[in-house]
Structures are given as C-alpha cells and as structure tokens.
Design an enzyme around this catalytic site. Structure first.
Site, PDB file in Angstrom:
ATOM      1  N   SER A  25       5.694   5.569   8.585  1.00  0.00           N
ATOM      2  CA  SER A  25       4.937   5.224   7.346  1.00  0.00           C
ATOM      3  C   SER A  25       5.739   5.436   6.027  1.00  0.00           C
ATOM      4  CB  SER A  25       3.829   5.878   7.203  1.00  0.00           C
ATOM      5  OG  SER A  25       3.115   5.915   5.540  1.00  0.00           O
ATOM      6  N   ASN A  53       5.544  -1.112  11.581  1.00  0.00           N
ATOM      7  CA  ASN A  53       5.000  -0.744  10.307  1.00  0.00           C
ATOM      8  C   ASN A  53       5.142  -1.478   9.256  1.00  0.00           C
ATOM      9  OD1 ASN A  53       3.374   1.271   8.639  1.00  0.00           O
ATOM     10  ND2 ASN A  53       3.981   2.892  10.112  1.00  0.00           N
ATOM     11  N   PHE A  55      -1.776   8.329   3.896  1.00  0.00           N
ATOM     12  CA  PHE A  55      -2.537   9.072   4.863  1.00  0.00           C
ATOM     13  C   PHE A  55      -3.760   9.921   4.645  1.00  0.00           C
ATOM     14  CE2 PHE A  55       1.597   9.902   7.804  1.00  0.00           C
ATOM     15  CZ  PHE A  55       1.400   8.563   8.051  1.00  0.00           C
ATOM     16  N   ASN A  57       0.693  -1.129   0.032  1.00  0.00           N
ATOM     17  CA  ASN A  57       0.109  -0.085   0.044  1.00  0.00           C
ATOM     18  C   ASN A  57       0.857   1.230   0.021  1.00  0.00           C
ATOM     19  OD1 ASN A  57      -0.620   2.068   2.501  1.00  0.00           O
ATOM     20  ND2 ASN A  57       0.128  -0.109   3.307  1.00  0.00           N
ATOM     21  N   ASN A  84       5.096   6.316   2.964  1.00  0.00           N
ATOM     22  CA  ASN A  84       4.211   6.754   2.013  1.00  0.00           C
ATOM     23  C   ASN A  84       3.974   8.542   2.125  1.00  0.00           C
ATOM     24  OD1 ASN A  84       3.819   4.237   0.904  1.00  0.00           O
ATOM     25  ND2 ASN A  84       2.263   3.849   2.501  1.00  0.00           N
ATOM     26  N   THR A  85       4.706   8.970   3.243  1.00  0.00           N
ATOM     27  CA  THR A  85       4.944  10.276   3.207  1.00  0.00           C
ATOM     28  C   THR A  85       6.289  10.801   3.040  1.00  0.00           C
ATOM     29  OG1 THR A  85       3.041  10.538   4.484  1.00  0.00           O
ATOM     30  CG2 THR A  85       4.316  12.590   4.661  1.00  0.00           C
ATOM     31  N   LYS A 100       5.310   4.327  16.797  1.00  0.00           N
ATOM     32  CA  LYS A 100       5.304   3.063  15.876  1.00  0.00           C
ATOM     33  C   LYS A 100       6.484   3.323  15.344  1.00  0.00           C
ATOM     34  CE  LYS A 100       2.238   0.717  12.701  1.00  0.00           C
ATOM     35  NZ  LYS A 100       0.767   0.693  12.437  1.00  0.00           N
TER      36      LYS A 100
HETATM   37  C1  LIG Z   1      -3.851  -0.754   3.673  1.00  0.00           C
HETATM   38  C2  LIG Z   1      -2.951  -0.415   4.737  1.00  0.00           C
HETATM   39  C3  LIG Z   1      -3.160   0.810   5.273  1.00  0.00           C
HETATM   40  C4  LIG Z   1      -2.228   1.249   6.373  1.00  0.00           C
HETATM   41  N1  LIG Z   1      -2.386   2.429   7.011  1.00  0.00           N
HETATM   42  C5  LIG Z   1      -1.526   2.664   8.050  1.00  0.00           C
HETATM   43  C6  LIG Z   1      -1.718   3.996   8.691  1.00  0.00           C
HETATM   44  O1  LIG Z   1      -2.543   4.924   8.207  1.00  0.00           O
HETATM   45  N2  LIG Z   1      -0.990   4.380   9.854  1.00  0.00           N
HETATM   46  C7  LIG Z   1      -0.199   3.181  10.512  1.00  0.00           C
HETATM   47  O2  LIG Z   1       0.420   3.484  11.368  1.00  0.00           O
HETATM   48  N3  LIG Z   1      -0.240   2.032   9.916  1.00  0.00           N
HETATM   49  C8  LIG Z   1      -0.974   1.647   8.840  1.00  0.00           C
HETATM   50  N4  LIG Z   1      -0.643   0.433   8.110  1.00  0.00           N
HETATM   51  C9  LIG Z   1       0.369  -0.474   8.585  1.00  0.00           C
HETATM   52  C10 LIG Z   1      -0.676  -1.204   9.710  1.00  0.00           C
HETATM   53  O3  LIG Z   1      -1.073  -0.835  10.768  1.00  0.00           O
HETATM   54  C11 LIG Z   1       0.376  -2.348  10.226  1.00  0.00           C
HETATM   55  O4  LIG Z   1       1.455  -1.857  10.964  1.00  0.00           O
HETATM   56  C12 LIG Z   1       1.168  -3.430   9.146  1.00  0.00           C
HETATM   57  O5  LIG Z   1       0.174  -3.424   8.212  1.00  0.00           O
HETATM   58  C13 LIG Z   1       1.692  -4.637   9.533  1.00  0.00           C
HETATM   59  O6  LIG Z   1       0.543  -5.660  10.065  1.00  0.00           O
HETATM   60  P1  LIG Z   1      -0.034  -6.808   9.152  1.00  0.00           P
HETATM   61  O7  LIG Z   1       1.084  -7.514   8.479  1.00  0.00           O
HETATM   62  O8  LIG Z   1      -0.882  -7.331  10.048  1.00  0.00           O
HETATM   63  O9  LIG Z   1      -0.863  -5.819   8.170  1.00  0.00           O
HETATM   64  C14 LIG Z   1      -1.443   0.190   7.016  1.00  0.00           C
HETATM   65  C15 LIG Z   1      -1.441  -1.065   6.234  1.00  0.00           C
HETATM   66  C16 LIG Z   1      -1.986  -1.314   5.359  1.00  0.00           C
HETATM   67  C17 LIG Z   1      -2.177  -2.800   4.730  1.00  0.00           C
END
Ligand SMILES: Cc1cc2nc3c(=O)[nH]c(=O)nc-3n(C[C@H](O)[C@H](O)[C@H](O)COP(=O)(O)O)c2cc1C
Length: 373
Positions: free
Chosen positions: A193, A257, A129, A125, A195-196, A228
């Site tokens: 993140s 993350n 944000f 992804n 992505n910023t 985080k």
């Molecule tokens: C589509 C998507 C959007 C996410 N958006 C955020 C976010 O806005 N802020 C954040 O701290 N982590 C974000 N994450 C990261 C998740 O909170 C998590 O840390 C990461 O996906 C690892 O966990 P998982 O393997 O169970 O997905 C996002 C993950 C995905 C897949």
C-alpha cells in the site's frame, strides 16, 4: 438498458455529487445489517442472489485445498473490518478478501481521502488502513462463523499499524496473524500500500524475509500465505520477492495493489480539494492500472513457470480484461474500482462471459496460455 450505469450511477456520481466514501459507508452499513440478521435475512439474500449470482460448474475452482464457486473475488479494502463477510457471495463473488487489518485500531488519514476520476475510469485513494484492529476483526469473524452462512473462501489481508516503527513490523504482522489465524482461509501480507509511510520498503528482501519467516513459524495450521505486490516495483525487486516466495513456501502472489504512477491520466485536479493529481498523495486504481497489472502477472507467471498461483487484480471492467489476466497467468481474479463504476451486475456479466469464452475448454488450459513470448 442497465439501470445502474444509465440511471443510478449518473444520479449518484454527478447529480448528488455524493462523496464516494460516504456512499461506500452506506453500502457497508446495509451489508452489515444483512450480516447481523443472520438466518432472518435469508429472504433478502435470496433476492440478491437471484439478481446477481451466476452459478456455473465450469467456473468452479479448487486451489490451496479450498473450493471457489467462481474465480472472481472482492478485493481487499472494500470490507476492511469484515462487517459483511458472508454477504458478498450473494452479490456473486466467488471469494472475499477482508482487511487490510492492522494490529492496532487506527483512524486512517484525514478526509477527503477517496476520489473518483471519472474521465479516467479510475479512483485515487489514500485511506491509510482505517480499521478497528485485528482483535475486533477476529471477534466479528467469529460471530459470522457461528452464523454459518458463508459458502465462499475468505482471505484476510494484513498490514502494519501506522504507529509501529518499520523495525518492529515483524511483531505487528505476527500478532495480527496469531489473533486471526483461525478465521481466514488464506492470508495476505500487504507490503504494497502506498498510504502507510515506508510500508513499501518492506518489499525489499532484507525487510520482507523476517516478516515471512515470522509468519510461517506462527502458521501452525498451514494456512495459505500470499504476498500482495505493488505495480511500481522494479523487475529485480520483484525477482527477489519471488525467490523469497519459494524459500518461505508462499501459496501465491496478488498482483497488484494501486499505483503511484500518474502517467496518461486525463484528470488534472481533484474537484473537492483542488489538489493537482500529479502531486496528490495516494494510489490510483481502475483503468489506468489495467495493462501494468497484467504485465506483472505475465512476468510472474513466466518467471515461476506457472508454479506459483497468482490472483490478478487491477482495472478489470470487462470480460475481455478478465480473460486477458487469466491468459497472462492469473488463477483467480479480484475487482474493486471496476465494480464501483459498473455496479453490482458486473460480476454476473463477467462470469457469464468467461463461461461462454471457455466453451468447454478446461480453465487450467487457459491460465497462462498467452504468457509465453
Ligand atoms: C478505496 C480503496 C481502498 C483500498 N484498500 C486496500 C487495502 O486496504 N488493502 C489492499 O491490499 N488493497 C487495497 N486497495 C487496492 C485494491 O485491493 C486493488 O488491489 C486495487 O484497487 C486494484 O484493483 P482495481 O483496479 O479493481 O480497483 C484499495 C483500493 C481502493 C480503491
């Protein structure tokens, strides 16, 4: 037979080739509707809870003065604008983290920006944000609080607005926090993140310190403040963050993350855009992250001698993987990608499995039990 993984998922993922972001929006819309119904949605809430919630006194947690009915939470990014903040408990979650929210409302990156990598049980992804901003979130959460339906702790994850220059990041985080302080049970500084542009550079000591100082000065109600972290940090950089966590009395760390690493991925291209996965911008979540995130949890637990609570997140699909993160040192867990793949029954399955594995043992004895060499 599991209705979701055997019938619904293949239909949605392959048959309909549904765009993952569109699907996500439909789920949020339904959740938002149930939230808006308030008390009138009790019938449906009870139906969901009877299917998906798993009550167990053994799994209750008490941390930071908060009561968690169970240790498995919904990770940040799923409900960025908190539109269904009291609904996720009916799907079994023991806590919810909304956000990432930024001070300025922003649209995020152009679509498509969320991709499935089924061969890797992963997602890529680069949402960037997308959110309606801290003010709107505060209003949404105020309305939800008046409804009085939420029974699980609520975290709020804070990020920096894209248009705010990195040098002005402190003010951006502090303004969001000031607006939202009353509405969250814990807060997360998201500097991880991918992505910023430049956000991850805020993990460096020089840039992170004023952010933490600014937030704690503003933290008049002594809300637990967590950070985080990215799985791609060098150990020395993580060490510095852990020192700052001590200096600024952070309540804990969320590890981790998404990752920028593309190591070991089977998927070569992203079908909708034909981009090469190796060079496509974005963070990978799900199975490829699992071992790395656990390794970081173990490192943090050892380094802090178990004194700093850790929320473990990254690639949890099964009870064994959840157990592994707890025994590496996590006090609480979060899921995102695994839940999207396995379906809503996953929470109950993991909680039941954890209760069985505990077999009367105290939770506190399991945390970090496999962290020592
Ligand atoms: C589509 C998507 C959007 C996410 N958006 C955020 C976010 O806005 N802020 C954040 O701290 N982590 C974000 N994450 C990261 C998740 O909170 C998590 O840390 C990461 O996906 C690892 O966990 P998982 O393997 O169970 O997905 C996002 C993950 C995905 C897949």
């Amino acid at each position: 037979m599991n209705l979701y993984t055997n019938i619904l998922r293949p239909l949605i993922f392959s048959g309909l080739r549904a765009d993952p972001e569109w699907l996500h929006q439909q789920l949020l819309r339904a959740g938002g509707q149930l939230e808006a119904w308030g008390e009138q949605g009790q019938g449906l809430r009870q139906l969901l809870a009877s299917q998906y919630r798993y009550n167990s006194s053994q799994l209750r947690q008490h941390l930071w003065g908060l009561d968690f009915p169970n240790p498995l939470g919904l990770a940040a990014g799923f409900d960025k604008d908190g539109v269904a903040s009291s609904v996720w408990q009916e799907l079994g979650f023991g806590f919810v983290e909304v956000g990432t929210v930024t001070w300025q409302a922003q649209p995020g990156n152009p679509r498509p920006r969320l991709f499935r990598l089924p061969a890797d049980l992963a997602a890529l992804n680069r949402m960037g944000f997308n959110n309606h901003g801290a003010r709107v979130l505060a209003q949404t959460l105020e309305v939800a609080a008046q409804g009085g339906l939420r029974r699980v702790p609520l975290g709020i994850n804070l990020g920096k607005s894209k248009i705010t220059p990195l040098e002005e990041a402190v003010g951006d985080y502090v303004q969001s926090f000031r607006e939202l302080q009353a509405w969250g049970d814990y807060f997360v500084v998201n500097v991880s993140s991918p992505n910023t542009p430049g956000l991850r550079t805020l993990q460096s000591k020089a840039q992170l310190e004023p952010i933490l100082a600014g937030l704690q000065t503003q933290n008049t109600s002594a809300k637990p403040l967590l950070i985080k972290v990215a799985p791609d940090l060098a150990w020395e950089d993580l060490d510095e963050i852990l020192e700052l966590a001590q200096t600024y009395q952070l309540a804990g760390v969320i590890a981790t993350n998404t990752t920028l690493s593309r190591e070991g991925l089977k998927t070569q291209t992203l079908p909708p855009t034909q981009e090469l996965v190796a060079t496509a911008p974005g963070g990978i979540s799900g199975a490829p992250l699992q071992a790395k995130s656990t390794e970081m949890i173990r490192y943090i637990y050892r380094k802090t001698q178990g004194q700093l609570p850790i929320i473990g997140v990254g690639g949890i699909f099964t009870v064994d993987q959840a157990w592994e993160k707890i025994s590496a040192g996590a006090s609480l867990l979060q899921v995102y990608t695994g839940w999207a793949y396995q379906g809503p029954g996953m929470v109950k399955e993991i909680l039941r499995g954890l209760e069985q594995r505990l077999a009367g043992q105290a939770w506190a004895e399991v945390i970090g039990s496999a962290a020592n060499p």
